[in-house]
Structures are given as C-alpha cells and as structure tokens.
Design a protein around this motif. Sequence first.
Motif, short mmCIF file in Angstrom:
data_model
loop_
_atom_site.label_atom_id
_atom_site.label_comp_id
_atom_site.label_asym_id
_atom_site.label_seq_id
_atom_site.Cartn_x
_atom_site.Cartn_y
_atom_site.Cartn_z
N ALA A 1 0.81 -1.22 0.00
CA ALA A 1 0.00 0.00 0.00
C ALA A 1 0.85 1.27 0.00
O ALA A 1 0.30 2.38 -0.01
CB ALA A 1 -0.94 0.00 1.21
N LEU A 2 2.17 1.13 -0.01
CA LEU A 2 3.05 2.30 0.14
C LEU A 2 2.92 3.24 -1.05
O LEU A 2 3.07 2.84 -2.20
CB LEU A 2 4.50 1.84 0.29
CG LEU A 2 5.47 2.93 0.75
CD1 LEU A 2 5.15 3.36 2.18
CD2 LEU A 2 6.91 2.45 0.66
N GLU A 3 2.64 4.51 -0.76
CA GLU A 3 2.53 5.54 -1.78
C GLU A 3 3.69 6.52 -1.74
O GLU A 3 4.10 7.02 -2.79
CB GLU A 3 1.21 6.30 -1.61
CG GLU A 3 -0.03 5.42 -1.79
CD GLU A 3 -1.31 6.21 -1.59
OE1 GLU A 3 -1.22 7.42 -1.27
OE2 GLU A 3 -2.39 5.62 -1.73
N SER A 4 4.20 6.81 -0.54
CA SER A 4 5.27 7.81 -0.40
C SER A 4 6.39 7.25 0.46
O SER A 4 6.14 6.73 1.55
CB SER A 4 4.70 9.08 0.23
OG SER A 4 5.73 10.02 0.49
N LEU A 5 7.61 7.36 -0.04
CA LEU A 5 8.80 6.89 0.68
C LEU A 5 9.85 7.99 0.67
O LEU A 5 10.21 8.50 -0.40
CB LEU A 5 9.36 5.61 0.05
CG LEU A 5 10.72 5.14 0.58
CD1 LEU A 5 10.63 4.77 2.06
CD2 LEU A 5 11.24 3.96 -0.23
N GLU A 6 10.34 8.35 1.86
CA GLU A 6 11.44 9.31 1.98
C GLU A 6 12.59 8.64 2.71
O GLU A 6 12.40 8.12 3.81
CB GLU A 6 10.99 10.57 2.74
CG GLU A 6 9.92 11.38 2.01
CD GLU A 6 9.66 12.73 2.66
OE1 GLU A 6 10.57 13.21 3.39
OE2 GLU A 6 8.58 13.29 2.43
N MET A 7 13.77 8.68 2.11
CA MET A 7 14.98 8.13 2.71
C MET A 7 15.99 9.26 2.83
O MET A 7 16.42 9.85 1.84
CB MET A 7 15.53 7.00 1.83
CG MET A 7 14.52 5.88 1.60
SD MET A 7 14.99 4.73 0.28
CE MET A 7 16.48 4.01 0.96
N ARG A 8 16.36 9.57 4.09
CA ARG A 8 17.24 10.70 4.36
C ARG A 8 18.38 10.25 5.27
O ARG A 8 18.25 9.29 6.01
CB ARG A 8 16.48 11.84 5.05
CG ARG A 8 15.28 12.40 4.27
CD ARG A 8 14.48 13.34 5.14
NE ARG A 8 13.33 13.91 4.46
CZ ARG A 8 13.31 15.10 3.86
NH1 ARG A 8 14.41 15.85 3.88
NH2 ARG A 8 12.23 15.55 3.26
N GLY A 9 19.46 11.00 5.25
CA GLY A 9 20.56 10.73 6.17
C GLY A 9 21.91 10.92 5.54
O GLY A 9 22.04 11.07 4.33
N VAL A 10 22.92 10.90 6.40
CA VAL A 10 24.29 11.04 5.90
C VAL A 10 24.77 9.73 5.30
O VAL A 10 25.35 9.70 4.22
CB VAL A 10 25.23 11.49 7.05
CG1 VAL A 10 26.68 11.56 6.55
CG2 VAL A 10 24.80 12.84 7.59
N GLN A 11 24.50 8.60 6.00
CA GLN A 11 25.04 7.32 5.54
C GLN A 11 24.05 6.19 5.81
O GLN A 11 23.50 6.06 6.90
CB GLN A 11 26.38 7.01 6.23
CG GLN A 11 27.05 5.73 5.74
CD GLN A 11 28.32 5.43 6.50
OE1 GLN A 11 28.52 5.93 7.62
NE2 GLN A 11 29.19 4.60 5.93
#
Length: 417
Positions: A258-268
């Motif tokens: 059901a995933l519509e929005s994915l945000e992946m953040r970070g330095v490493q």
Amino acid sequence: MDSLPDAIVPCILAHVTNAKDVASATCVSKRWKESIPYHNKLVFTRTVFDKLKNCSTDEIVGHMVSSINRLEELVIYCPFTGSGLASWLSSAGHFLRKLELKLDDNLVDLNSCSRKLDYIGAAALNLESLKLWGVNLTQRPKWHTFHKLRNLEIVGTVMDDSSLHAALMACPNLSNLLLLGCDGLHNVFLELPQLETCNLDFNGLGDCSLTINSLKLQHLEVQGCSWIRVLETQLLRNLTISNISGRVTGIDFGKLVALESLEMRGVQWCWSAISKMLQMASEVKHLFMKVEFTGDSDVLQPFPEIDIADFFNSHPKLIKFDIHGAMFAALCQRNSLKNVDSRFTIPCLEEVVVTVRSPLNAEQKMNTLESLINYGKKLRKMRIKILQMKSSHTSADDFFEEICRFRGMNLRIVSIE
C-alpha cells in the motif's frame, strides 16, 4: 451587548480560549459573566502571569478551572506546581478530554516532574488527547489505564526504554503517537494494535533500535534509528526514515503493497539497507532520496552504479521522483544507460526534482536528464537544483551552460533553481 440573542453569546465565547481574555470577558456584561461556566476550553500562555506580582498562579488557575462546569480542554504553558495540578485535575479531570502541559521547568527536578505525571494518571482517566512538553520520564509513571486516549504527544524528553514501555502500556488504544527530541532511548518496542500514525525523533548517536507491531499503521516517520523493524505493513502508505547522526544499518519490513510515499534521508546508509528498501517499495508513487553516502563501516563511500532501466522497471508506478546528489550520481554512471532501448518507457513519471552538487561526469549526467525527458511519456515537470556547486573549476561553468541549453530545448518542462 444586551441585544444579542442568548444563543449567540456562547458561540462568541467559544472562540475566546486565552485565559486572560476569558477573565476579561466576565467584565463585559452580566450575561457574558453568566456564560463563562459553559465554556469548554482554557489556555494559559507562558507569559500570562508575568505582570502579576504577589499572587499565586496556582490559585488563579484553580479558580478559573473550578468556575467552568464541564471543562473539556486545558492547555497550560505557564509554570505551575504539582499540588496545583492535582487540585485542578480533581476538579475538572472527569470531564477533561484534551490536556496539554509544559513541564520543562522540571527537567532537572526529577521528583517534581514524576509527581506531576502521576497526578495525570490518577485524575484524568477520560482523556482522549495528552500533550506533554519537556518531560523527565526516567522513572516509570504511576498511571492507570487510559482506555479513551487516542493521541499522545511528548516533545523534548529525557526517558529510558522501560519508562517509555510502561507509559505506552497505560495507553493501549492509541491511534496517534508523536515522540520528538527524545534522549536516552536504545531499544524501543511499540505494540499498539490501534496505532495509525507514528512520528518518532530520537536524539543521540543515531544507534537506536526500533521494533513496531501495529496492524493498522498507515503513516510512519522515524529519525535517529540504526535498525528498524516493522512487523505489519499491509496498510502502510507513507514512510520516512532519516538518520542525521548515525548510520542506518538494517531494515526489516513486510511487503509494502500500500506504500505511496517513501522518503529516505541521512548522511550514511548501508547499501544493503538502501537496496532492500527500494526492492520492497516497488509500488511506491512518490520517492524522495537524500542519502549522501553508503558503506558498512565509518568510511563514507559513494553509491554503486544503478541501471536506470532496471530501476524504473522495478518502480513502474512512480509518479514523483526527488533525487539528491549521490542517488543522481549513481544513475549517471558510464553503464547506467546500457539497457535503455527503443522499447523502454517510464510509464507514470510526471515530476522529477534533481539536486546537482558536482560538475563531475557532466556528459553522463546530461545523458540521464535527456533520457528522463525522452522516455518519461507523462513527464510534465523537471526541476534542476544547483546546490553548493564549487565554481572554481571551468568544468562547472561548462556544465551549467549545458544545463541552460538543455532547459532552452525543453522550456515547458525544465526549470532551474
């Protein structure tokens, strides 16, 4: 004022919630004063008593709280004592549905903060929403079960794993949980069957471990965890994972159907975590990638090469793609376009945001941008952001000229920031 219909006065006063204004309203007319007991919300701001001297703030708050027959919402940002809180809650606790308290004056005074928390659990059991600011939760709160509590928000807190677990055990029916600026947590386990929205922000070294078991979870935001495990993901629609202090080493999710929005953040992030996350999110419609480096140790490494055809074939429903730095560079390697042919299309992509920070591999980057235009059959908007690019080398000027030329050829779609 006397000519106003009786039904209008409560409607007007319903919009007057600041305690100082409520007190002033009693002086307007006798009718207004007689309407105050039917008020349902009071807000005591941080500075409400700053100009008053030689007066007891607890007594003033207590007098106003007790003057209202059915107080449903109480917000207190000004300093107060534990005994004062106990008195107010004993007077209005049965009717209270929403309670918001600022407790950061007691972050150092552990005993005082613990007593205040205990008073909440003893006298306000009908709460539906509880918001706490600046809490010292290093001791387990003595709470009875809040069966009606649906919303719990704690901002700026010092706590440990066992105290958080005890607090959440007293709130079994939460549908919304927000924990922001939390210090002292290491291994967090959330088992809340009704939870739908969860926002977690953990301070520290970014090495916290998180496990969530919630069948109804739809929105999840996590910051500061190195290992994340979510047991039930059938309804999960929005997911954000960030780690600004440490490294995301592992994730464990079910099928994200059901995933519509994915945000992946970070330095490493470890590359295994990135690739696994992208593989599980094959149905995603909005993808935001802002991870600067990969690597399984403290040594920061660039992303490996990513085949652009394989990537978009694996994410056929992608509508908006926000690419930053390292991810864009990975899609612009020498062999990234080797599997692109006349049959290749990007079927659903409508908007692309590309952040460029380096003029290196300028030719490959331009080829990738042109491919997105050529094969994105529904693409209607491409924003190219030039961010912190060093201009000391002539290649930066040449690259920017190429981007401007590219924009000139695609004026209806491409913009530069």
